[in-house]
Design a protein around this motif. Structure first.
Motif, PDB file in Angstrom:
ATOM      1  N   LEU A 168     -32.824 -31.058  -8.742  1.00  0.00           N
ATOM      2  CA  LEU A 168     -33.145 -32.345  -8.095  1.00  0.00           C
ATOM      3  C   LEU A 168     -34.336 -33.009  -8.794  1.00  0.00           C
ATOM      4  N   LEU A 169     -35.370 -32.226  -9.071  1.00  0.00           N
ATOM      5  CA  LEU A 169     -36.563 -32.793  -9.711  1.00  0.00           C
ATOM      6  C   LEU A 169     -36.220 -33.338 -11.104  1.00  0.00           C
ATOM      7  N   HIS A 170     -35.378 -32.608 -11.820  1.00  0.00           N
ATOM      8  CA  HIS A 170     -34.936 -33.077 -13.143  1.00  0.00           C
ATOM      9  C   HIS A 170     -34.186 -34.413 -13.011  1.00  0.00           C
ATOM     10  N   GLU A 171     -33.295 -34.486 -12.024  1.00  0.00           N
ATOM     11  CA  GLU A 171     -32.520 -35.731 -11.819  1.00  0.00           C
ATOM     12  C   GLU A 171     -33.458 -36.876 -11.438  1.00  0.00           C
ATOM     13  N   GLN A 172     -34.456 -36.572 -10.617  1.00  0.00           N
ATOM     14  CA  GLN A 172     -35.413 -37.617 -10.215  1.00  0.00           C
ATOM     15  C   GLN A 172     -36.180 -38.146 -11.425  1.00  0.00           C
ATOM     16  N   LEU A 173     -36.548 -37.247 -12.333  1.00  0.00           N
ATOM     17  CA  LEU A 173     -37.263 -37.690 -13.548  1.00  0.00           C
ATOM     18  C   LEU A 173     -36.366 -38.607 -14.378  1.00  0.00           C
ATOM     19  N   LYS A 174     -35.087 -38.231 -14.457  1.00  0.00           N
ATOM     20  CA  LYS A 174     -34.146 -39.041 -15.256  1.00  0.00           C
ATOM     21  C   LYS A 174     -33.961 -40.434 -14.654  1.00  0.00           C
ATOM     22  N   LYS A 178     -38.716 -47.254 -15.722  1.00  0.00           N
ATOM     23  CA  LYS A 178     -39.539 -47.245 -16.943  1.00  0.00           C
ATOM     24  C   LYS A 178     -40.997 -47.517 -16.574  1.00  0.00           C
ATOM     25  N   GLY A 179     -41.884 -46.753 -17.152  1.00  0.00           N
ATOM     26  CA  GLY A 179     -43.309 -46.943 -16.876  1.00  0.00           C
ATOM     27  C   GLY A 179     -43.724 -46.453 -15.495  1.00  0.00           C
ATOM     28  N   GLY A 180     -42.873 -45.639 -14.866  1.00  0.00           N
ATOM     29  CA  GLY A 180     -43.157 -45.160 -13.500  1.00  0.00           C
ATOM     30  C   GLY A 180     -44.213 -44.059 -13.471  1.00  0.00           C
ATOM     31  N   LYS A 181     -44.417 -43.531 -12.252  1.00  0.00           N
ATOM     32  CA  LYS A 181     -45.499 -42.572 -12.054  1.00  0.00           C
ATOM     33  C   LYS A 181     -44.953 -41.292 -11.415  1.00  0.00           C
ATOM     34  N   VAL A 182     -45.195 -40.153 -12.064  1.00  0.00           N
ATOM     35  CA  VAL A 182     -44.897 -38.857 -11.443  1.00  0.00           C
ATOM     36  C   VAL A 182     -46.221 -38.311 -10.932  1.00  0.00           C
ATOM     37  N   VAL A 183     -46.219 -37.820  -9.691  1.00  0.00           N
ATOM     38  CA  VAL A 183     -47.428 -37.156  -9.190  1.00  0.00           C
ATOM     39  C   VAL A 183     -47.050 -35.725  -8.836  1.00  0.00           C
ATOM     40  N   GLN A 203     -44.004 -29.700 -19.454  1.00  0.00           N
ATOM     41  CA  GLN A 203     -42.562 -29.982 -19.532  1.00  0.00           C
ATOM     42  C   GLN A 203     -42.231 -31.368 -18.975  1.00  0.00           C
ATOM     43  N   ILE A 204     -42.910 -31.766 -17.905  1.00  0.00           N
ATOM     44  CA  ILE A 204     -42.674 -33.116 -17.369  1.00  0.00           C
ATOM     45  C   ILE A 204     -43.173 -34.150 -18.379  1.00  0.00           C
ATOM     46  N   ALA A 205     -44.361 -33.888 -18.943  1.00  0.00           N
ATOM     47  CA  ALA A 205     -44.916 -34.835 -19.925  1.00  0.00           C
ATOM     48  C   ALA A 205     -44.011 -34.934 -21.153  1.00  0.00           C
ATOM     49  N   LEU A 206     -43.451 -33.799 -21.564  1.00  0.00           N
ATOM     50  CA  LEU A 206     -42.527 -33.801 -22.707  1.00  0.00           C
ATOM     51  C   LEU A 206     -41.315 -34.684 -22.403  1.00  0.00           C
ATOM     52  N   PHE A 207     -40.778 -34.517 -21.185  1.00  0.00           N
ATOM     53  CA  PHE A 207     -39.615 -35.332 -20.801  1.00  0.00           C
ATOM     54  C   PHE A 207     -39.982 -36.817 -20.842  1.00  0.00           C
ATOM     55  N   GLN A 210     -40.336 -38.204 -24.346  1.00  0.00           N
ATOM     56  CA  GLN A 210     -39.063 -38.385 -25.058  1.00  0.00           C
ATOM     57  C   GLN A 210     -38.177 -39.466 -24.438  1.00  0.00           C
ATOM     58  N   HIS A 211     -38.310 -39.696 -23.112  1.00  0.00           N
ATOM     59  CA  HIS A 211     -37.344 -40.589 -22.446  1.00  0.00           C
ATOM     60  C   HIS A 211     -37.963 -41.787 -21.744  1.00  0.00           C
ATOM     61  N   ASN A 212     -39.272 -41.725 -21.486  1.00  0.00           N
ATOM     62  CA  ASN A 212     -39.895 -42.794 -20.694  1.00  0.00           C
ATOM     63  C   ASN A 212     -41.380 -42.858 -21.080  1.00  0.00           C
ATOM     64  N   PRO A 213     -41.666 -43.223 -22.356  1.00  0.00           N
ATOM     65  CA  PRO A 213     -43.007 -42.991 -22.910  1.00  0.00           C
ATOM     66  C   PRO A 213     -44.137 -43.798 -22.279  1.00  0.00           C
ATOM     67  N   THR A 214     -43.812 -44.834 -21.513  1.00  0.00           N
ATOM     68  CA  THR A 214     -44.912 -45.572 -20.868  1.00  0.00           C
ATOM     69  C   THR A 214     -45.198 -45.031 -19.466  1.00  0.00           C
ATOM     70  N   ALA A 215     -44.436 -44.037 -19.048  1.00  0.00           N
ATOM     71  CA  ALA A 215     -44.656 -43.449 -17.713  1.00  0.00           C
ATOM     72  C   ALA A 215     -45.880 -42.535 -17.728  1.00  0.00           C
ATOM     73  N   LYS A 216     -46.365 -42.215 -16.530  1.00  0.00           N
ATOM     74  CA  LYS A 216     -47.568 -41.364 -16.406  1.00  0.00           C
ATOM     75  C   LYS A 216     -47.278 -40.155 -15.522  1.00  0.00           C
ATOM     76  N   LEU A 217     -48.021 -39.073 -15.788  1.00  0.00           N
ATOM     77  CA  LEU A 217     -48.011 -37.903 -14.901  1.00  0.00           C
ATOM     78  C   LEU A 217     -49.426 -37.703 -14.379  1.00  0.00           C
ATOM     79  N   ILE A 218     -49.575 -37.816 -13.066  1.00  0.00           N
ATOM     80  CA  ILE A 218     -50.894 -37.585 -12.459  1.00  0.00           C
ATOM     81  C   ILE A 218     -50.865 -36.219 -11.783  1.00  0.00           C
ATOM     82  N   ILE A 219     -51.832 -35.368 -12.144  1.00  0.00           N
ATOM     83  CA  ILE A 219     -51.892 -34.016 -11.567  1.00  0.00           C
ATOM     84  C   ILE A 219     -53.061 -33.960 -10.597  1.00  0.00           C
ATOM     85  N   LEU A 220     -52.750 -33.724  -9.324  1.00  0.00           N
ATOM     86  CA  LEU A 220     -53.798 -33.572  -8.312  1.00  0.00           C
ATOM     87  C   LEU A 220     -53.955 -32.077  -8.053  1.00  0.00           C
TER      88      LEU A 220
END
Ligand code: FAD
Length: 421
Positions: A168-174, A178-183, A203-207, A210-220
């Motif tokens: 599910l998490l993989h599908e959500q990332l896909k 564009k340019g969205g935010k993963v927390v 692994q999330i940042a790698l995805f 490769q697929h959504n380079p303007t997106a961000k990953l915020i780690i709390l």
């Protein structure tokens, strides 16, 4: 093909359950001592195999609620698309066909330690001479009551037990804009797999790269700093994912609006497009049913020479459920399982147990699709403190390499075979 395989696994497990059903319901052979194991993960499946391999005179019953073994190690790579869940899924067939372990696919929902039996969800009662509790972890939702089972399974997965939530998490990332935010949020240690959340961040940042380079990953992170392999992860984040990862230490979750995916943390509030909350953890529920949780209302204290519970006689606990400073890793679960197997065999044969067990742990983390680094340590039982002490030696990778990526893959294939083949 997949359907056929699933059907095969189901039939095999069911057939072996039925074959022993009559043996369980009736009184067991007086001569043969019986070890019952709850949980067929890294710890439980290993100990089942090794008890039968080292002492075929003992009857071993392994009770596991799932139809197949799904490996958490490498499951973070499913998120980046570098592994599939199918590659991490294995059947239990060899445990019964090669080693004579009696497999039951069921959930244990009661443990009667006075009468030495466990009850399955269909009401069957199974007697034991020694019980080994190996349930892994469950999650603590006291402060996160908005995360109902339905929300977790369909909207805000933890994916901290490999399976449908990982997919599910993989599908959500896909599907993320564009340019969205993963927390993603990391609970206060101790939790299953200390480097796991930081490997997941890679692994999330790698995805995204490769697929959504303007997106961000915020780690709390509720912890004050990266809990494991800090230099390795820091270096990789700076080198490869600097435009993507924003790491915020000491910033645990306080509240979540599950409709808008907005997280209130200690310092801030942030709205996510994809939200991965890894909740705090404790020993699996069945440990509570067995009365073996006696540390912080979360973990199980054991005698590290035998893994016998300090709370309940003739009940042993292995794997992530154990209270200790040992990392909660698949590798540690696997080696604890062998110490426990040897001790249970010795105790049932009225022999001495090993007075000072020694074992190692090596834990690899993939930093992209191919490169990895490791942390390794050796632990020995210290009779003075009655704990496992870290020995000199061991080490940690500073910079990930392709060769270590090969070692990491070899480690995984080896441990899966050691447990299940
Ligand atoms: C993302 C991620 C990555 C990881 N990577 C690594 C890694 O690279 N290396 C490493 O060494 N470790 C890694 N780990 C940690 C490793 O997965 C755990 O430490 C290991 O699974 C612990 O083994 P266990 O047997 O205690 O629990 P588990 O493997 O979870 O097994 C517990 C089993 O008990 C069963 N069970 C529970 N309750 C009952 C019941 N009442 N009745 C019947 N069955 C029951 C469950 O279904 C489960 O199969 C990772 C973990 C995660 C989440």
């Amino acid at each position: 093909m997949q359907e056929k395989r699933r059907a095969f696994i189901k039939t095999t497990v069911l057939a072996s359950s039925l074959a022993i059903f009559s043996g369980i319901a009736t009184a067991k052979n007086k001569q043969q001592r019986r070890v019952v194991i709850i949980g067929g993960g890294f710890a439980g499946a290993t100990t089942a195999k090794y008890i039968r391999m080292w002492s075929p005179d003992l009857e071993v019953i392994l009770i596991e609620k799932k139809t197949a073994f799904v490996s958490c190690p490498q499951s973070n790579l499913v998120l980046s698309g570098h592994r599939t869940l199918q590659q991490l899924t294995f059947d239990y067939h060899a445990l019964s066909s090669h080693y004579g372990v009696k497999m039951i696919q069921a959930t244990v929902n009661a443990v009667d330690v006075d009468n030495k039996n466990v009850r399955l969800d269909d009401g069957t009662v199974v007697q034991y001479d020694r019980l080994i509790v190996a349930p892994g972890v469950d999650f603590i939702y006291d402060q996160l009551s908005m995360l109902t089972p339905e929300i977790v399974e369909t909207k805000i997965p933890h994916a901290w037990k490999a399976g449908p939530q990982t997919q599910l998490l993989h599908e959500q990332l896909k599907a993320m804009p564009k340019g969205g935010k993963v927390v993603m949020t990391i609970p206060q240690a101790p939790f299953r797999c200390p480097p796991g959340p930081y490997e997941r961040a890679c692994q999330i940042a790698l995805f995204l790269k490769q697929h959504n380079p303007t997106a961000k990953l915020i780690i709390l992170d509720a912890n004050g700093d990266i809990v494991s392999k800090k230099a390795l992860f820091k270096g990789v984040w700076d080198d490869l994912y600097a435009d993507i990862i924003e790491y915020q230490p000491s910033n645990g979750v306080e509240n979540i609006d599950v409709d808008t995916l907005t997280i209130e943390s200690v310092f801030d509030s942030v709205q996510a497009d994809v939200l991965n909350v890894i909740p705090p953890q404790r020993a699996g529920k069945v440990a509570e049913l067995a009365g073996v949780i006696n540390v912080d209302k979360r973990w199980c204290e054991v005698d590290f020479r035998t893994y016998e519970s300090t709370a309940v006689k003739d009940v042993h606990v292995i794997g992530d459920a154990v209270a200790s400073t040992l990392p909660k890793s698949g590798h540690i679960a696997n080696v604890q399982a062998k110490v426990c197997a040897a001790a249970v065999i010795a105790l049932l044969h009225e022999q001495e147990v090993e007075p000072e067990p020694v074992f190692g742990n090596t834990c690899y983390s993939f930093t992209d699709g191919e490169k990895a680094g490791h942390v390794a340590a050796v632990f020995r039982y210290d009779p003075k403190t009655e704990k496992m002490a870290v020995m000199p030696g061991g080490g940690i990778t500073a910079v990930p390499t392709l060769l270590e990526g090969e070692f990491a893959d070899a480690w995984a294939h080896n441990i899966w075979s050691d447990i299940l083949r």
